[in-house]
Design an enzyme around this catalytic site. Structure first.
Site, short mmCIF file in Angstrom:
data_model
loop_
_atom_site.label_atom_id
_atom_site.label_comp_id
_atom_site.label_asym_id
_atom_site.label_seq_id
_atom_site.Cartn_x
_atom_site.Cartn_y
_atom_site.Cartn_z
N HIS A 16 -1.43 -8.71 5.38
CA HIS A 16 -0.45 -9.01 4.32
C HIS A 16 0.96 -9.16 4.90
CE1 HIS A 16 -3.32 -8.29 1.02
NE2 HIS A 16 -3.77 -7.31 1.77
N ASN A 59 -5.70 -7.60 -5.03
CA ASN A 59 -5.83 -8.94 -4.48
C ASN A 59 -6.11 -9.94 -5.60
OD1 ASN A 59 -5.54 -8.18 -1.76
ND2 ASN A 59 -7.72 -7.78 -1.52
N HIS A 88 1.60 2.00 -1.86
CA HIS A 88 0.66 3.05 -1.45
C HIS A 88 -0.26 3.36 -2.62
CE1 HIS A 88 -1.18 6.58 0.02
NE2 HIS A 88 -0.30 7.47 -0.39
N TYR A 146 -2.56 3.46 3.75
CA TYR A 146 -1.31 2.85 3.29
C TYR A 146 -0.10 3.73 3.61
CZ TYR A 146 -3.36 -1.17 1.00
OH TYR A 146 -3.99 -2.36 0.76
#
Length: 681
Positions: free
Chosen positions: A75, A148, A339, A362
Site C-alpha cells: 500500500h 480493500n 491500525h 499494523y
C-alpha cells in the site's frame, strides 16, 4: 472560503492548530531565528571551504537528507482525502459504539485509497487490489476500518503474509517487474498455496482495474463482532457501496493510462473534490447471529470467503461524503497510520487467524515507518478527544507531561489516570470462551478453496468471463516456467474447466484433462453488470474546429453539464474556438495532451478539412474509444467522421440531426458506459 469554513468539523478545527502559511513571512531557522542569507554557505573566503559552524546550512541540509520516511511495504502508493460520516439508522440494538447510534452526529473521517503491490512511484491503473482504509475520529477515540476493494484475501493465516508479499513483489535477483504479478514467483506461490484461488478470480477480473477510486466498493474483509450495551454480540461484515456504482477500465485502456497519466486515479479524485463533485459511499453491514455461526456451509472466520449477499443481505446504515482534499500530502496522506486495533466500545474482533496477525503487524510497521512509538501524536493521527496515560518519552514526543507520576497504580497522583468501567465508556473485550490445546494447525472448516471461486465465475456476465480469461492469459504468458504455468492450469480446472482450458490454449500449456466443479450457484451482486449506472462526473471529449455549429454545441454543452457530465473540448489549438452565430468556446486540449483513454465518451462535432494530422489523430481517437466500448456521439459534419471510421449504426454510436432527440439518447448511452456486446458480435 466561507463555504469551506462552514464544512469544518472537529478534526478540521484540531488540524488548524498545526496549519501554517509561509507566504509573506520572514525566512527563519527551525528555531525561529531570522536568516539574512539563504543563497551561499558560510566559507573561509569566497573560494574557500565551507565552515562547520554554518548552523543554517547544516540544519537545512540535514532536514533535506531526512525528509523521506520508508515507504510502506504494501500500500505504498496511496492518496488521502477528508470527509464526514453520518448514520441513517441507529444500530443501538447491535453495538455500544456511539458513532453508530446517533443519527444526528457527523463523524469526521480520513480515507486513504491505495494500490497494494507497487512502490510509491508506480502507476495508478495497474492490475491490483486497492486499499480502502477509513479512520473515523469518533467521540470515543479513533476507529480504523482497514479494508480493500475486494472482499476476500489470498491467504487464511497471517503467518503466510510475508511469503505472499515476497512472492508478488519484484523478484529479488533483478527487482523486476514493478507493480505487477505477471511473473514466476507470484504464480508459483498461487499454484502451491491453493487457498488463494478465490482471491485470484477477483484479481483477474475487472475489479482489479477500477475506473476511479470513487467508483469502487470497499470491504472490511474480515468477520468482526458488534457488541451491544447488554453484552450481546453479533458477527458483522462491513461494506462500502459507491453511489456512482462500481465500474472498471478495460485492460488495454488501463495499460495505456499507466503511461499517459500514471496519476489517473489521483487526478480523478483530487479534481472531483476540487470541483464540488464529492464522492459518496454508503456503509452497509451483513449481520449474523452467534447461534448461526456454523449455518452457512463454510467457516465465517475464513478470510478467503464472502457471505453471499443473496443469503445475508447488506443493510445500508449510513453515508460517507468525501469533501476536502488534504493540505499537505506528506503530513497527512503519507504520515497517516492505520491500525486494526484502533477500535471503540461496541466493536470487537474474532479469531480469524489473518485478522489476528494484522492486529500485530499494523502497529509494528508504524514503529519503523514513523520513527518510534509516538506516531499517534502526528496531527493526522490524533484523536479528536484528549488522551491520557502513563506513556512518556520516545522519538518525536510532543506532549509535555506534567508531574512526577508515569506509572499505575500510584498514590502521588491519586491513582490517576485511572481506568474507566464499561458502563462509563471504558473498552472491555468481548468475553468469548476459548478451549483447546496449543497446536500449529488449521481447522478442517477452512479446507474448501474452490467452491466460492466457482461461485464468482458463475456470477460473471459473458464479457466479464472473457476479461478474466484474457487476464489469466496475459499474466501467465509472462511466466517463464512451463511447470508453473501447467500447475496453475491444473489448479484452476478445479474452478471451471472452460476457464482453465481457454487460458491454457492461449499460453501454450496442456488443457486440463480432469477437474470441473459441481457448484452451480451464482450471486448477481458480484457482477458489475448489475451495479448503479450514473452519468455524474463522466468525462466527454468534444472534438471540434473553427466554424462548428454554434447553437448545436451550446445546446449539447448545456444539457450535458446540467446532468453532471463534464465536457472537455479538443481542437487544433488550445484557446478560443469560434463557431457560427457568434458562439465561442474554449479548447482545453489538443491531441498532444488528450487521449481517448482519459474520457468516458466522445462527441464529434466537426473535423478540419485541411489539417491532415488533425484528421488522422481524430480518426485514431474515435477508433480507440470504440475499441474500448465507449459511447460515441456525432451531429452535423461530425457524422461523416463516423462514416469514415465505419462505425455508423453500431451499438452505442449515437447520431442525429434533431438535438432534442439526439441529446437524451447520447446521455442514455453515457449512462450505459460500456457497450460490451460489440466484442461479442
Amino acid at each position: 472560503m466561507d463555504e469551506q469554513n462552514n464544512r469544518k468539523n472537529s478534526k478540521d478545527e484540531q488540524l488548524d492548530i498545526f496549519r501554517t502559511d509561509d507566504r509573506g513571512k520572514d525566512l527563519t531557522t527551525n528555531q525561529g531565528l531570522k536568516v539574512s542569507e539563504d543563497e551561499f554557505s558560510l566559507k573561509a573566503g569566497v573560494r574557500g571551504p565551507t565552515l562547520l559552524e554554518d548552523f543554517h546550512f547544516r540544519e537545512k541540509l540535514t532536514h533535506f537528507d531526512h525528509e523521506r520516511i520508508p515507504e510502506r511495504v504494501v500500500h505504498a502508493r496511496g492518496f488521502g482525502v477528508h470527509g464526514e460520516f453520518q448514520l441513517y439508522k441507529s444500530m443501538k440494538n447491535y453495538t455500544r459504539a456511539k458513532f453508530l447510534q446517533d443519527t444526528s452526529r457527523k463523524t469526521p473521517v480520513f480515507v486513504r485509497f491505495s494500490t497494494v503491490n507497487g512502490s510509491r512511484g508506480s502507476a495508478d491503473t495497474v492490475r491490483d487490489a486497492r486499499g480502502f482504509a477509513t479512520k473515523f475520529y469518533t467521540e470515543e477515540g479513533n476507529y480504523d476500518l482497514v479494508g480493500n476493494n475486494i472482499p476476500v484475501f489470498f491467504i487464511q493465516d497471517a503467518i503466510k503474509f510475508p511469503d505472499l508479499v515476497h512472492a508478488f513483489k519484484p523478484e529479488p535477483d533483478n527487482d523486476i517487474p514493478q507493480a505487477s504479478t505477471a511473473h514466476d514467483t507470484f504464480w508459483d506461490f498461487v499454484a502451491n498455496n491453493q487457498e488463494s484461488a478465490h482471491m485470484i478470480m477477483w484479481i483477474m477480473s475487472d475489479r482489479a482495474i477500477p475506473r476511479s477510486f470513487r467508483m469502487m466498493e470497499g470491504f472490511g474483509v474480515h468477520t468482526f463482532r458488534l457488541v451491544n450495551e447488554e453484552g450481546k454480540a453479533h458477527f458483522v461484515k462491513f461494506h462500502w457501496k459507491p453511489l456512482l456504482g462500481t465500474h472498471s477500465l478495460v485492460w488495454d485502456e488501463a495499460r495505456k493510462l499507466a503511461g499517459i497519466d500514471p496519476d489517473f486515479h489521483r487526478n480523478d479524485l483530487w479534481g472531483a473534490i476540487e470541483n464540488g463533485f464529492f464522492p459518496e459511499f454508503e456503509l452497509g453491514v451483513q449481520i449474523l447471529a452467534e447461534k448461526d455461526e456454523f449455518s452457512l456451509g463454510f467457516d465465517i472466520l475464513d478470510a478467503t470467503k464472502i457471505w453471499p449477499e443473496e443469503d445475508i443481505p447488506v443493510t445500508i446504515i449510513g453515508k460517507m461524503t468525501l469533501n476536502r482534499n488534504v493540505d499537505n500530502f506528506f503530513s497527512e496522506t503519507e504520515q497517516v497510520a492505520f491500525h486494526m486495533g484502533n477500535v471503540v466500545p461496541g466493536i470487537d474482533f474474532t479469531n480469524d487467524p489473518l485478522l489476528q496477525g494484522r492486529l500485530f503487524s499494523y502497529l509494528d510497521t508504524q514503529l519503523l515507518r514513523l520513527g518510534g512509538p509516538n506516531f499517534h501524536e502526528i496531527p493526522i493521527n490524533r484523536p479528536v478527544v484528549p488522551f491520557h496515560n502513563n506513556q512518556r518519552e520516545g522519538f518525536h514526543r510532543q506532549t509535555i507531561n506534567l508531574g512526577k507520576v508515569s506509572y499505575h497504580r500510584n498514590s502521588l497522583a491519586g491513582n490517576t489516570p485511572s481506568p474507566v468501567s464499561p458502563d462509563k465508556g471504558g473498552y472491555a473485550s468481548y468475553q468469548e470462551r476459548v478451549d483447546g490445546v496449543k497446536i500449529r494447525a488449521r481447522s478442517e472448516s477452512f479446507a474448501d478453496h474452490f467452491s466460492q471461486a466457482t461461485l464468482f465465475w458463475n456470477s460473471m456476465s459473458p464479457p466479464e468471463k472473457m476479461h478474466i480469461i484474457e487476464a489469466f492469459s496475459f499474466e501467465l504468458s509472462k511466466v517463464k516456467s512451463e511447470s508453473v504455468k501447467q500447475q496453475v492450469v491444473n489448479m484452476f480446472a478445479n474452478v471451471d474447466m472452460e476457464l482453465a482450458t481457454a487460458f491454457a490454449i492461449n499460453i501454450g500449456s496442456q488443457p486440463p484433462t480432469r477437474g470441473g466443479s459441481t457448484v452451480t450457484k451464482s450471486s448477481p451482486a458480484l457482477s458489475q453488470e448489475n451495479t448503479v449506472k450514473s452519468v455524474q462526473t463522466r468525462k466527454v471529449a468534444i472534438i471540434l474546429t473553427e466554424g462548428f455549429n454554434g447553437p448545436e454545441v451550446n445546446y449539447v454543452l448545456y444539457q450535458l453539464i446540467n446532468q453532471g457530465i463534464i465536457p472537455e473540448i479538443i481542437s487544433e489549438h488550445i484557446g478560443m474556438v469560434h463557431g457560427t452565430n457568434g458562439v465561442v468556446v474554449k479548447a482545453e486540449h489538443t491531441f498532444l495532451t488528450a487521449k481517448s483513454v482519459l474520457f468516458d465518451a466522445v462527441y464529434m462535432v466537426r473535423g478540419s478539412n485541411t489539417n491532415v494530422m488533425f484528421n488522422k489523430d481524430a480518426a485514431y481517437f474515435i477508433d480507440e474509444a470504440y475499441s474500448h466500448y465507449k459511447p460515441i456521439g456525432a451531429t452535423g459534419a461530425g457524422i461523416e467522421w463516423l462514416r469514415v471510421n465505419q462505425i455508423l449504426g453500431q451499438p452505442g454510436v449515437i447520431t442525429g440531426t434533431e438535438m432534442q432527440d439526439f441529446v437524451p439518447q447520447f446521455i442514455e448511452a453515457i449512462a450505459a458506459q460500456r457497450f460490451w456486446y460489440r466484442e461479442l458480435a
